[in-house]
Enzyme design. Structure first.
Site, mmCIF file in Angstrom:
data_model
loop_
_atom_site.group_PDB
_atom_site.id
_atom_site.type_symbol
_atom_site.label_atom_id
_atom_site.label_comp_id
_atom_site.label_asym_id
_atom_site.label_seq_id
_atom_site.Cartn_x
_atom_site.Cartn_y
_atom_site.Cartn_z
ATOM 1 N N HIS A 16 -73.403 125.426 22.191
ATOM 2 C CA HIS A 16 -72.424 125.590 20.950
ATOM 3 C C HIS A 16 -73.015 126.535 20.225
ATOM 4 C CE1 HIS A 16 -71.823 121.238 21.495
ATOM 5 N NE2 HIS A 16 -70.665 121.638 21.968
ATOM 6 N N LYS A 40 -63.973 107.181 17.934
ATOM 7 C CA LYS A 40 -65.188 107.498 18.807
ATOM 8 C C LYS A 40 -66.418 106.730 18.101
ATOM 9 C CE LYS A 40 -63.792 111.737 21.373
ATOM 10 N NZ LYS A 40 -64.204 113.030 21.677
ATOM 11 N N ARG A 89 -66.448 126.364 29.572
ATOM 12 C CA ARG A 89 -67.651 126.485 30.723
ATOM 13 C C ARG A 89 -67.007 126.667 31.864
ATOM 14 N NH1 ARG A 89 -69.632 120.629 28.797
ATOM 15 N NH2 ARG A 89 -67.472 120.671 28.829
ATOM 16 N N SER A 127 -72.583 117.911 25.455
ATOM 17 C CA SER A 127 -73.351 116.994 24.538
ATOM 18 C C SER A 127 -73.484 115.673 25.551
ATOM 19 C CB SER A 127 -72.552 116.646 23.296
ATOM 20 O OG SER A 127 -72.296 117.949 22.590
#
Length: 159
Positions: A16, A40, A89, A127
């Site tokens: 990040h 979440k 990614r 993460s």
């Protein structure tokens, strides 16, 4: 031009930070916008994530850290941003991000999405991976900044 880099950043990784640093070279201002998603269960509170990101990006003059609830395009409009900055990614990221970019365009025709490919050293990093390694006692110092690593070690030690 102002760019918004939205995400949960739970936790912020070196991948990040790489996107933030590179984005800051391309845009007048980059706002790292921490999404508060009530559905979440994050490891860190929004305030703690803002604190972590602020410390990680203090060396970049044109970066601001904030949080928001709701649609990213509405947040961008509120801050007069013309760009959403997103990191990629792997190929599966592209499929998801392209769908989101098209959806955002239907919500706000003035917003553009700019994708930056992650540098190869961070192409595997997420993460979720960092949390899993830390949860099982692994070393994460090479994946996150020192302040984030310490916060994570403390968090998992106390659980």
């Amino acid at each position: 031009m102002i760019a918004i880099y939205p995400g949960s950043f739970d936790p912020i990784t070196l991948g990040h930070i790489d996107i933030i640093e590179r984005g800051a070279k391309l845009f007048d201002r980059v706002i790292v916008a921490v999404l508060s998603n009530p559905s979440k269960k994050p490891l860190f509170t929004v305030d703690k994530r803002i604190e972590q990101i602020t410390e990680c990006t203090q060396h970049i003059a044109n970066v601001k850290v904030d949080s928001f609830v709701g649609l990213t395009v509405e947040y961008a409009k509120l801050h007069h941003a013309g760009v959403l900055l997103r990191g990629l990614r792997v190929l599966s990221d592209f499929e998801k991000e392209l769908q989101m970019a098209h959806t955002n365009k239907t919500l706000n025709h003035d917003i553009e999405t700019v994708f930056l490919a992650t540098t190869k050293e961070y192409s595997f990093l997420s993460s979720s991976i960092v949390k899993e390694i830390a949860q099982f006692g692994g070393t994460i110092d090479h994946l996150v900044s020192e302040n984030v690593a310490q916060d994570m070690y403390s968090k998992y030690q106390n659980q």
